[in-house]
Design an enzyme around this catalytic site. Structure first.
Site, mmCIF file in Angstrom:
data_model
loop_
_atom_site.group_PDB
_atom_site.id
_atom_site.type_symbol
_atom_site.label_atom_id
_atom_site.label_comp_id
_atom_site.label_asym_id
_atom_site.label_seq_id
_atom_site.Cartn_x
_atom_site.Cartn_y
_atom_site.Cartn_z
ATOM 1 N N HIS A 193 0.140 14.215 -27.940
ATOM 2 C CA HIS A 193 0.088 12.889 -27.214
ATOM 3 C C HIS A 193 -1.179 12.107 -27.715
ATOM 4 O O HIS A 193 -1.332 10.986 -27.610
ATOM 5 C CB HIS A 193 0.193 13.065 -25.942
ATOM 6 C CG HIS A 193 1.531 13.047 -25.280
ATOM 7 N ND1 HIS A 193 2.102 14.406 -25.523
ATOM 8 C CD2 HIS A 193 2.396 12.240 -24.597
ATOM 9 C CE1 HIS A 193 3.517 14.230 -24.970
ATOM 10 N NE2 HIS A 193 3.693 13.119 -24.337
ATOM 11 N N HIS B 43 8.561 6.686 -28.425
ATOM 12 C CA HIS B 43 7.710 7.624 -27.849
ATOM 13 C C HIS B 43 7.958 8.845 -28.438
ATOM 14 O O HIS B 43 6.927 9.862 -28.944
ATOM 15 C CB HIS B 43 7.837 7.801 -26.347
ATOM 16 C CG HIS B 43 6.729 8.555 -25.749
ATOM 17 N ND1 HIS B 43 5.538 8.616 -25.668
ATOM 18 C CD2 HIS B 43 7.141 9.905 -24.889
ATOM 19 C CE1 HIS B 43 4.809 9.469 -24.989
ATOM 20 N NE2 HIS B 43 6.041 10.671 -24.645
ATOM 21 N N GLU C 44 -4.503 17.199 -13.007
ATOM 22 C CA GLU C 44 -4.753 17.379 -14.497
ATOM 23 C C GLU C 44 -6.253 17.824 -14.746
ATOM 24 O O GLU C 44 -7.037 17.124 -15.368
ATOM 25 C CB GLU C 44 -4.513 16.323 -15.291
ATOM 26 C CG GLU C 44 -4.489 16.323 -16.847
ATOM 27 C CD GLU C 44 -3.809 15.280 -17.470
ATOM 28 O OE1 GLU C 44 -4.460 14.692 -18.412
ATOM 29 O OE2 GLU C 44 -2.617 14.858 -17.271
ATOM 30 N N LYS D 90 3.067 11.308 -12.479
ATOM 31 C CA LYS D 90 2.145 10.141 -13.060
ATOM 32 C C LYS D 90 3.233 8.896 -13.096
ATOM 33 O O LYS D 90 4.294 8.864 -13.789
ATOM 34 C CB LYS D 90 2.103 10.772 -14.522
ATOM 35 C CG LYS D 90 0.905 11.498 -14.507
ATOM 36 C CD LYS D 90 0.651 11.881 -16.020
ATOM 37 C CE LYS D 90 -0.778 12.631 -15.991
ATOM 38 N NZ LYS D 90 -1.093 13.166 -17.593
ATOM 39 N N LYS E 9 8.052 21.918 -16.779
ATOM 40 C CA LYS E 9 7.125 21.018 -16.264
ATOM 41 C C LYS E 9 6.576 20.954 -14.967
ATOM 42 O O LYS E 9 5.406 21.003 -14.631
ATOM 43 C CB LYS E 9 7.452 19.425 -17.032
ATOM 44 C CG LYS E 9 6.285 18.348 -16.565
ATOM 45 C CD LYS E 9 6.712 17.106 -17.275
ATOM 46 C CE LYS E 9 5.573 16.259 -16.861
ATOM 47 N NZ LYS E 9 5.485 14.801 -17.439
ATOM 48 N N ARG F 167 -2.321 21.454 -16.890
ATOM 49 C CA ARG F 167 -1.453 20.388 -17.018
ATOM 50 C C ARG F 167 -1.836 19.606 -18.221
ATOM 51 O O ARG F 167 -0.884 18.748 -18.891
ATOM 52 C CB ARG F 167 -1.683 19.388 -15.870
ATOM 53 C CG ARG F 167 -0.796 18.067 -15.763
ATOM 54 C CD ARG F 167 -0.610 17.279 -14.635
ATOM 55 N NE ARG F 167 0.442 16.151 -14.807
ATOM 56 C CZ ARG F 167 1.137 15.537 -14.183
ATOM 57 N NH1 ARG F 167 0.624 15.742 -12.753
ATOM 58 N NH2 ARG F 167 2.052 14.567 -14.126
ATOM 59 N N HIS G 262 -0.085 8.823 -28.846
ATOM 60 C CA HIS G 262 -0.470 7.627 -28.085
ATOM 61 C C HIS G 262 -1.346 6.522 -28.921
ATOM 62 O O HIS G 262 -1.121 5.348 -28.861
ATOM 63 C CB HIS G 262 -1.325 7.815 -26.897
ATOM 64 C CG HIS G 262 -0.251 8.147 -25.928
ATOM 65 N ND1 HIS G 262 -0.824 8.779 -24.409
ATOM 66 C CD2 HIS G 262 0.831 8.422 -25.451
ATOM 67 C CE1 HIS G 262 0.151 9.159 -23.860
ATOM 68 N NE2 HIS G 262 1.305 8.945 -24.428
ATOM 69 N N ASN H 257 -0.071 17.303 -22.667
ATOM 70 C CA ASN H 257 -0.507 16.195 -23.782
ATOM 71 C C ASN H 257 -0.290 16.756 -25.122
ATOM 72 O O ASN H 257 -0.580 15.997 -25.792
ATOM 73 C CB ASN H 257 -2.002 15.895 -23.533
ATOM 74 C CG ASN H 257 -2.208 15.136 -22.070
ATOM 75 O OD1 ASN H 257 -1.082 14.419 -21.690
ATOM 76 N ND2 ASN H 257 -3.067 15.470 -21.113
ATOM 77 N N GLU I 218 10.064 15.837 -26.779
ATOM 78 C CA GLU I 218 9.185 16.528 -25.443
ATOM 79 C C GLU I 218 10.007 17.952 -25.196
ATOM 80 O O GLU I 218 9.122 18.765 -24.630
ATOM 81 C CB GLU I 218 9.732 15.713 -24.206
ATOM 82 C CG GLU I 218 8.848 14.126 -24.376
ATOM 83 C CD GLU I 218 7.294 14.230 -24.297
ATOM 84 O OE1 GLU I 218 6.749 15.317 -24.080
ATOM 85 O OE2 GLU I 218 6.804 13.179 -24.671
ATOM 86 N N ARG J 9 0.778 -1.208 -0.112
ATOM 87 C CA ARG J 9 0.049 0.026 -0.007
ATOM 88 C C ARG J 9 0.725 1.226 -0.043
ATOM 89 O O ARG J 9 0.389 2.457 0.188
ATOM 90 C CB ARG J 9 -0.909 0.131 1.185
ATOM 91 C CG ARG J 9 -1.888 -1.084 1.174
ATOM 92 C CD ARG J 9 -3.145 -1.023 2.140
ATOM 93 N NE ARG J 9 -4.168 -2.025 1.890
ATOM 94 C CZ ARG J 9 -3.953 -2.961 2.929
ATOM 95 N NH1 ARG J 9 -3.232 -3.047 3.920
ATOM 96 N NH2 ARG J 9 -5.250 -3.831 2.646
#
Length: 342
Positions: free
Chosen positions: A235, A249, A224, A130, A214, A228, A239, A232, A172, A108
């Site tokens: 992306h 990527h 987000e 993330k 960032k 934020r 993606h 993306n 990026e 946990r």
């Protein structure tokens, strides 16, 4: 070494720029820590890992899945990791994504930090909290947001980085320039990739500029809900084609950025779509790629950023000024189909 501390909602994260891997032992003891890395990083830097407990997994996006996570957890149990243990992800974006995810779910939650070893991880993937894994071709479909305790930047890892991984990371950097930093876009136009490879100080300043850009966006919108989403940019389509065509990527994001630039020209009268495509090509990235438009649009409909029949798409009002706009998938279909044929 330059130290920066940024506070997020749940904790402060310390960034150690232009540091040495040996500094890691000052942040967490060898006796209480386990390093997660991949075969490539471990094979090229074995001396750095001497006397550390290390879990080594296969390299590559294909292994960023629950099966690998289960293996890592089994190895943590073998090593006797408990709630007081520290997990340190040493690698590119795949490793930092998985290290954060495993640390969040093991018992946990245990403490974790990152030593990013690729340009992509240093400026983007390791930053922002993330953590997640892929499910089939669906990127980062499972995960959660939790910040690491630290990021340690040792640029010596970049010496063994293949040129294509430098290229991958600069996608990026160009993304950040497009959405938030017109001055950096101009700087990138004035330089070339080899300038940053040869000049450590120039590289250090660029990495810090991007990492802090960032981080500050994330600080203002950690979960987000607003700004934020700008991160993306490129992306959504990226993606949708990345795992299907086994693209790096950065390449997938570059193709997505060009598509978003042309959509921006259509919807927001952006001037500069060709400049964006040209800069990407200058840094060794693809601007266009033939793909199955119908399949890509179907993948985009399954995107986490979709709401009913709309996607929150990142577009550009101008270079350096990104905005999030809801677009109906059918509205972007003609442009996506046109670009897919290039």
């Amino acid at each position: 070494m330059t130290t920066k501390k940024l506070t997020f909602s749940s904790k402060a994260v310390t960034y150690y720029f232009d540091a040495a891997f040996d500094e890691l032992e000052k942040l967490t003891s060898k006796e209480n820590s386990i390093i997660l890395t991949d075969e490539n990083v471990f094979g090229k830097n074995q001396k750095k890992f001497k006397d550390w407990r290390v879990i080594v997994v296969p390299a590559g996006e294909d292994h960023k899945n629950q099966r690998t996570v289960d293996h890592i957890i089994e190895q943590l149990i073998v090593h006797g990791a408990d709630r007081s243990s520290y997990l340190v992800g040493v690698g590119g974006g795949v490793i930092t994504d998985m290290a954060g995810y495993v640390a969040c779910v093991y018992m946990r939650g245990i403490k974790f930090g990152f030593v990013p070893t690729s340009i992509l991880a240093m400026v983007d993937a390791a930053i922002g909290g993330k953590n997640g894994i892929d499910v089939g071709v669906y990127k980062n479909m499972v995960g959660l947001i939790k910040q690491p305790d630290f990021l340690l930047y040792d640029y010596s890892f970049l010496r063994s980085l293949p040129k294509e991984e430098w290229v991958n990371g600069f996608a990026e950097i160009i993304k950040h320039a497009c959405i938030k930093d017109a001055a950096m876009f101009k700087q990138l136009e004035e330089h070339k990739l080899t300038d940053f490879q040869k000049d450590r100080e120039l590289l250090n300043k660029l990495i810090q500029r991007n990492a802090l850009l960032k981080s500050k966006v994330v600080q203002q919108d950690e979960f987000e809900k607003g700004d934020r989403k700008l991160l993306n940019y490129g992306h959504t389509l990226g993606h949708a084609i990345e795992n299907t065509y086994h693209l790096p990527h950065g390449h997938a994001v570059a193709i997505g950025m060009v598509a978003a630039a042309y959509l921006s020209a259509n919807f927001l009268k952006l001037k500069g779509a060709e400049k964006i495509a040209g800069l990407l090509v200058k840094y060794g990235l693809p601007a266009f790629f033939k793909f199955d438009a119908d399949k890509a649009l179907e993948m985009m409909r399954a995107d986490k950023k979709r709401f009913k029949n709309e996607i929150h798409y990142v577009l550009l009002e101008r270079i350096g000024k990104g905005v999030v706009r809801p677009v109906v998938i059918d509205e972007i279909k003609p442009t996506i189909k046109h670009l897919a044929r290039n």
